[in-house]
Structures are given as structure tokens and as C-alpha cells.
Design a protein around this motif. Sequence first.
Motif, PDB file in Angstrom:
ATOM      1  N   LEU A 175       0.845  -1.189   0.000  1.00 51.89           N
ATOM      2  CA  LEU A 175       0.000   0.000   0.000  1.00 51.89           C
ATOM      3  C   LEU A 175       0.888   1.249   0.000  1.00 51.89           C
ATOM      4  O   LEU A 175       1.339   1.702   1.041  1.00 51.89           O
ATOM      5  N   PRO A 176       1.173   1.826  -1.188  1.00 50.15           N
ATOM      6  CA  PRO A 176       1.842   3.125  -1.220  1.00 50.15           C
ATOM      7  C   PRO A 176       0.878   4.169  -0.642  1.00 50.15           C
ATOM      8  O   PRO A 176      -0.284   4.234  -1.057  1.00 50.15           O
ATOM      9  N   LEU A 177       1.349   4.974   0.285  1.00 53.34           N
ATOM     10  CA  LEU A 177       0.468   5.897   1.001  1.00 53.34           C
ATOM     11  C   LEU A 177       0.251   7.199   0.231  1.00 53.34           C
ATOM     12  O   LEU A 177       0.390   8.304   0.773  1.00 53.34           O
ATOM     13  N   PHE A 178      -0.088   7.040  -1.048  1.00 51.77           N
ATOM     14  CA  PHE A 178      -0.398   8.181  -1.912  1.00 51.77           C
ATOM     15  C   PHE A 178      -1.824   7.986  -2.418  1.00 51.77           C
ATOM     16  O   PHE A 178      -2.072   7.047  -3.176  1.00 51.77           O
ATOM     17  N   PRO A 179      -2.767   8.829  -2.024  1.00 52.26           N
ATOM     18  CA  PRO A 179      -4.161   8.609  -2.408  1.00 52.26           C
ATOM     19  C   PRO A 179      -4.374   8.571  -3.913  1.00 52.26           C
ATOM     20  O   PRO A 179      -5.106   7.721  -4.426  1.00 52.26           O
ATOM     21  N   GLN A 180      -3.719   9.502  -4.620  1.00 55.92           N
ATOM     22  CA  GLN A 180      -3.877   9.602  -6.074  1.00 55.92           C
ATOM     23  C   GLN A 180      -2.665   8.972  -6.758  1.00 55.92           C
ATOM     24  O   GLN A 180      -1.530   9.310  -6.436  1.00 55.92           O
ATOM     25  N   TYR A 181      -2.931   8.061  -7.694  1.00 58.10           N
ATOM     26  CA  TYR A 181      -1.826   7.428  -8.403  1.00 58.10           C
ATOM     27  C   TYR A 181      -1.087   8.442  -9.266  1.00 58.10           C
ATOM     28  O   TYR A 181      -1.693   9.223 -10.009  1.00 58.10           O
ATOM     29  N   ALA A 182       0.249   8.419  -9.182  1.00 59.27           N
ATOM     30  CA  ALA A 182       1.105   9.148 -10.119  1.00 59.27           C
ATOM     31  C   ALA A 182       2.308   8.255 -10.401  1.00 59.27           C
ATOM     32  O   ALA A 182       2.772   7.529  -9.520  1.00 59.27           O
ATOM     33  N   ALA A 183       2.807   8.313 -11.612  1.00 64.40           N
ATOM     34  CA  ALA A 183       3.974   7.497 -11.971  1.00 64.40           C
ATOM     35  C   ALA A 183       5.179   7.847 -11.114  1.00 64.40           C
ATOM     36  O   ALA A 183       6.032   6.998 -10.854  1.00 64.40           O
ATOM     37  N   ALA A 184       5.254   9.113 -10.659  1.00 70.04           N
ATOM     38  CA  ALA A 184       6.405   9.566  -9.881  1.00 70.04           C
ATOM     39  C   ALA A 184       6.319   9.201  -8.407  1.00 70.04           C
ATOM     40  O   ALA A 184       7.299   9.356  -7.683  1.00 70.04           O
ATOM     41  N   SER A 185       5.179   8.719  -7.942  1.00 65.08           N
ATOM     42  CA  SER A 185       5.029   8.352  -6.531  1.00 65.08           C
ATOM     43  C   SER A 185       4.659   6.875  -6.415  1.00 65.08           C
ATOM     44  O   SER A 185       5.523   6.019  -6.211  1.00 65.08           O
ATOM     45  N   THR A 186       3.389   6.551  -6.601  1.00 63.48           N
ATOM     46  CA  THR A 186       2.953   5.153  -6.532  1.00 63.48           C
ATOM     47  C   THR A 186       3.694   4.294  -7.550  1.00 63.48           C
ATOM     48  O   THR A 186       4.175   3.203  -7.226  1.00 63.48           O
ATOM     49  N   ARG A 235      -9.017   6.655 -14.797  1.00 62.87           N
ATOM     50  CA  ARG A 235      -8.884   6.133 -13.431  1.00 62.87           C
ATOM     51  C   ARG A 235      -7.477   6.333 -12.882  1.00 62.87           C
ATOM     52  O   ARG A 235      -7.295   6.545 -11.687  1.00 62.87           O
ATOM     53  N   TYR A 236      -6.465   6.269 -13.742  1.00 66.05           N
ATOM     54  CA  TYR A 236      -5.090   6.442 -13.278  1.00 66.05           C
ATOM     55  C   TYR A 236      -4.496   7.785 -13.699  1.00 66.05           C
ATOM     56  O   TYR A 236      -3.282   7.954 -13.659  1.00 66.05           O
ATOM     57  N   CYS A 237      -5.352   8.707 -14.072  1.00 62.90           N
ATOM     58  CA  CYS A 237      -4.899  10.071 -14.365  1.00 62.90           C
ATOM     59  C   CYS A 237      -4.803  10.840 -13.057  1.00 62.90           C
ATOM     60  O   CYS A 237      -5.801  10.992 -12.339  1.00 62.90           O
ATOM     61  N   TYR A 238      -3.631  11.326 -12.729  1.00 64.72           N
ATOM     62  CA  TYR A 238      -3.436  12.028 -11.456  1.00 64.72           C
ATOM     63  C   TYR A 238      -4.357  13.237 -11.348  1.00 64.72           C
ATOM     64  O   TYR A 238      -4.992  13.470 -10.312  1.00 64.72           O
ATOM     65  N   ARG A 239      -4.465  14.004 -12.419  1.00 62.38           N
ATOM     66  CA  ARG A 239      -5.301  15.212 -12.391  1.00 62.38           C
ATOM     67  C   ARG A 239      -6.768  14.856 -12.146  1.00 62.38           C
ATOM     68  O   ARG A 239      -7.446  15.484 -11.321  1.00 62.38           O
ATOM     69  N   ALA A 240      -7.255  13.841 -12.841  1.00 51.03           N
ATOM     70  CA  ALA A 240      -8.649  13.427 -12.676  1.00 51.03           C
ATOM     71  C   ALA A 240      -8.908  12.948 -11.257  1.00 51.03           C
ATOM     72  O   ALA A 240      -9.968  13.225 -10.670  1.00 51.03           O
ATOM     73  N   GLN A 241      -7.940  12.237 -10.681  1.00 57.17           N
ATOM     74  CA  GLN A 241      -8.106  11.749  -9.317  1.00 57.17           C
ATOM     75  C   GLN A 241      -8.144  12.892  -8.305  1.00 57.17           C
ATOM     76  O   GLN A 241      -8.874  12.835  -7.316  1.00 57.17           O
ATOM     77  N   CYS A 242      -7.346  13.933  -8.559  1.00 58.80           N
ATOM     78  CA  CYS A 242      -7.366  15.086  -7.658  1.00 58.80           C
ATOM     79  C   CYS A 242      -8.729  15.781  -7.696  1.00 58.80           C
ATOM     80  O   CYS A 242      -9.301  16.112  -6.643  1.00 58.80           O
ATOM     81  N   PHE A 243      -9.261  15.987  -8.885  1.00 55.30           N
ATOM     82  CA  PHE A 243     -10.573  16.625  -8.992  1.00 55.30           C
ATOM     83  C   PHE A 243     -11.669  15.747  -8.386  1.00 55.30           C
ATOM     84  O   PHE A 243     -12.612  16.255  -7.775  1.00 55.30           O
ATOM     85  N   GLU A 244     -11.555  14.436  -8.534  1.00 53.44           N
ATOM     86  CA  GLU A 244     -12.532  13.537  -7.914  1.00 53.44           C
ATOM     87  C   GLU A 244     -12.427  13.599  -6.393  1.00 53.44           C
ATOM     88  O   GLU A 244     -13.448  13.600  -5.682  1.00 53.44           O
ATOM     89  N   THR A 245     -11.200  13.660  -5.869  1.00 55.28           N
ATOM     90  CA  THR A 245     -11.025  13.798  -4.429  1.00 55.28           C
ATOM     91  C   THR A 245     -11.709  15.068  -3.934  1.00 55.28           C
ATOM     92  O   THR A 245     -12.397  15.066  -2.908  1.00 55.28           O
ATOM     93  N   SER A 246     -11.531  16.168  -4.668  1.00 55.52           N
ATOM     94  CA  SER A 246     -12.165  17.428  -4.277  1.00 55.52           C
ATOM     95  C   SER A 246     -13.681  17.309  -4.283  1.00 55.52           C
ATOM     96  O   SER A 246     -14.360  17.802  -3.368  1.00 55.52           O
ATOM     97  N   ARG A 247     -14.224  16.666  -5.307  1.00 52.63           N
ATOM     98  CA  ARG A 247     -15.689  16.502  -5.366  1.00 52.63           C
ATOM     99  C   ARG A 247     -16.201  15.690  -4.188  1.00 52.63           C
ATOM    100  O   ARG A 247     -17.201  16.061  -3.540  1.00 52.63           O
ATOM    101  N   LEU A 248     -15.533  14.581  -3.901  1.00 51.77           N
ATOM    102  CA  LEU A 248     -15.975  13.719  -2.803  1.00 51.77           C
ATOM    103  C   LEU A 248     -15.803  14.392  -1.450  1.00 51.77           C
ATOM    104  O   LEU A 248     -16.675  14.306  -0.586  1.00 51.77           O
ATOM    105  N   LEU A 249     -14.677  15.064  -1.271  1.00 50.20           N
ATOM    106  CA  LEU A 249     -14.420  15.733  -0.003  1.00 50.20           C
ATOM    107  C   LEU A 249     -15.336  16.944   0.169  1.00 50.20           C
ATOM    108  O   LEU A 249     -15.853  17.211   1.260  1.00 50.20           O
ATOM    109  N   GLY A 250     -15.550  17.668  -0.927  1.00 50.43           N
ATOM    110  CA  GLY A 250     -16.481  18.791  -0.870  1.00 50.43           C
ATOM    111  C   GLY A 250     -17.871  18.338  -0.471  1.00 50.43           C
ATOM    112  O   GLY A 250     -18.541  18.963   0.364  1.00 50.43           O
ATOM    113  N   ALA A 251     -18.326  17.225  -1.057  1.00 49.95           N
ATOM    114  CA  ALA A 251     -19.647  16.690  -0.719  1.00 49.95           C
ATOM    115  C   ALA A 251     -19.707  16.258   0.744  1.00 49.95           C
ATOM    116  O   ALA A 251     -20.702  16.497   1.435  1.00 49.95           O
ATOM    117  N   ALA A 252     -18.626  15.619   1.223  1.00 59.90           N
ATOM    118  CA  ALA A 252     -18.594  15.172   2.618  1.00 59.90           C
ATOM    119  C   ALA A 252     -18.627  16.343   3.596  1.00 59.90           C
ATOM    120  O   ALA A 252     -19.110  16.211   4.723  1.00 59.90           O
TER     121      ALA A 252
END
Length: 348
Positions: free
Chosen positions: A132-143, A230-247
Motif C-alpha cells: 500500500l503506497p500511502l499516496f491517495p492519487q496514483y502518479a507514476a512519480a510516486s505510486t 482512473r489512473y490520471c493524477y489530475r482526474a483523481q485530484c478533482f474527484e477527491t475534491s468533489r468527494l471531499l467537498g460533498a462530505a
Amino acid sequence: MPTTPSSTKGRIGVLLVNLGTPDSPQTGDVRRYLNEFLTDARVIDMPAAVRYPLFRGLVVPLRAPKSAKIYQQLWTERGSPLLYHGLDLQKLVQEMLGPDYLVAFGMRYQKPSIESALLQLRDAAVDRIIVLPLFPQYAAASTGSVQEKVMEIVRKWWVVPSISFISTFVDVPGFTGTFATLGKEEMAKHTYDHVVFSYHGIPERHVLKGSHKGYCKLANCCNSYNKNNRYCYRAQCFETSRLLGAALGLSPEQYTTTFQSRLQSRLRDPWLQPYTDEVIKEFPAKGIKNVLAFSPAFVADCLETTIEVGEEFKEIFEEAGGEHWQLVPSLNSHPQWVATVAEMIREN
């Protein structure tokens, strides 16, 4: 008499991995950390013949003394926050999962190394390994870099156990749920005009290189999160914002998604935009004087959260006329986050 399954099955090995940290805030240790980090071909995707002399010979020697001063501000009695929060998480997840699991912790750069953590699991004869790489959003440079390093190490083993990777967890409810819990605690103390979700930046070319069949246009293709991004870092960041904003009960007009920590000039090498430091300068003129900031690309407080978002951006915002800037702490070893990590492991 046949052997029963319980007598042949070993424990399940779990490897938690974060980015890395210098051994100390002294210039020499910071230089060693930066040399390893900035010569990773997945971080700086230049030919080795250019990357090594440029960064080891020029960039790192200039950057290390400045970075050391910043790390000295970050360091605590327990040492590097990224390290001790990781060790705390390891301990608590181990307690929650119980004796059928063995949880190890490693860093992609410096110590404790991924290799030492994997050897701990191998020596314990675990049945299989969940990474489990502790990076929420996949990026080639991290995960992606963690995955590559794990495979580079285990391919040398004579016996390679089954290994699986958890590559992203942006849509795991406990991830955004824990951030929402921490955010609501801050919102109960103060009234905010706006919320900023600031993510670590990466070069635009990294996103384009990983685009599925040219799907990515660095535009409104990120307005939805689907099988093509699904593995686009930018798309994952915007999805995180949508989910967190809703929460948090926010409308899209009440929050902004931005990107921080760009390494190079955007004129020479464009990074994901909008840039956090530029966006927040404009807020006070628009009547936004009280801002709550999140760093949802990080699950543990570190230089990029505590210093960059918590202090440097605060100064930029206040110099532009802002009145109150508050950083929401990262997940660290919050009980809700510990339970979420344990559940992700069980499900895998």
C-alpha cells in the motif's frame, strides 16, 4: 495424513510505503535524500546522461542548504513527522489487523528502506504481500515509483510470493471521510469564506504520457472519474475534491482545486494548474478573507503540508490582504484513518 490448510498458510504481509525523509535536517543528510529522490527516472523523466550531472552536480548542491533550513523548522523531538507518523500508523494498523498479518513500513527514499521492510516480510515467511503506497492519487512519480522499486527488489529473490498493490484509494469513503472529520472540527471553530484543496503538482507531460488512448486533454475531461482516467493524477485530484467537498457539505462554488510544489518554471516546463500560490493571492480582492486549506495528496504531515501550505501560503495570503488562513491537519494516525487502512488491507 494430509496437511491442513492452516498448517501451510503463513501470515499475510503488508508493506506500507511513504515517500521518504532525510535522516536529519543537516545539509549532508538532506543532500543524500535529494540525490536519491531527484535522480529517480520516474520523478525526473530525463535521460540519465542529463539527469545525473544536472541534479547531482548543480541542482542538489544549490538546493540542499536551503532545504536543510526548512527541514530544521519541521523537525520535532521525535524527528521527521513523515517518519514517526508512518511508524505510528504501522503500529496501530498491526494492532487492528491482529496476528494473522505482519505490517512493515518503508520509505521509497532513504530509511527505513523498502528493501529492509520486504526482507522483514520474507524472513517471516509470509504467505503473500499486499503493498500500500500511502499516496491517495496514483502518479507514476510516486505510486508508480514504489511499485517499480518493489518489483526490482523481489525479482532477485529465488522464491517470490504473491504480491498485490493498492494503487489508488481516492474513492475509499474512509479516506475522504477522515479528512472531512478533521475539516469539520476546524469549521466548528471559525467561519470560512472558502475552502482550498491543494495537491502536489506534477509536470503536465507526466499526465499526458499516462493518458489512456489520448483521452486526457488537460481540460474538462476531468469533470468525471471513469475507466478512461482512473489512473490520471489530475482526474483523481478533482474527484477527491468533489468527494471531499460533498462530505463537507460544500457546493462547487465554495471550494477551489489547486496544485502546489512545482519544481520548475512553468514557462519552460508547465505543471498542473491552477497554481495554489497564484490563486490565493487573488482571493482577498474577491472578498475571500477567511480560507480553510486541505492537502489531500498527503496522508501524513510533512514539509509540503506543515511548512508550504501551513506557513508559506498563509504568509502569501495575508500579504495580499487575507485575514485568516487555516491548514487542516493530515490523517496521520487518526483512529478513523487507521480503521480505513486496515479495511483496505482486509478487502485485498
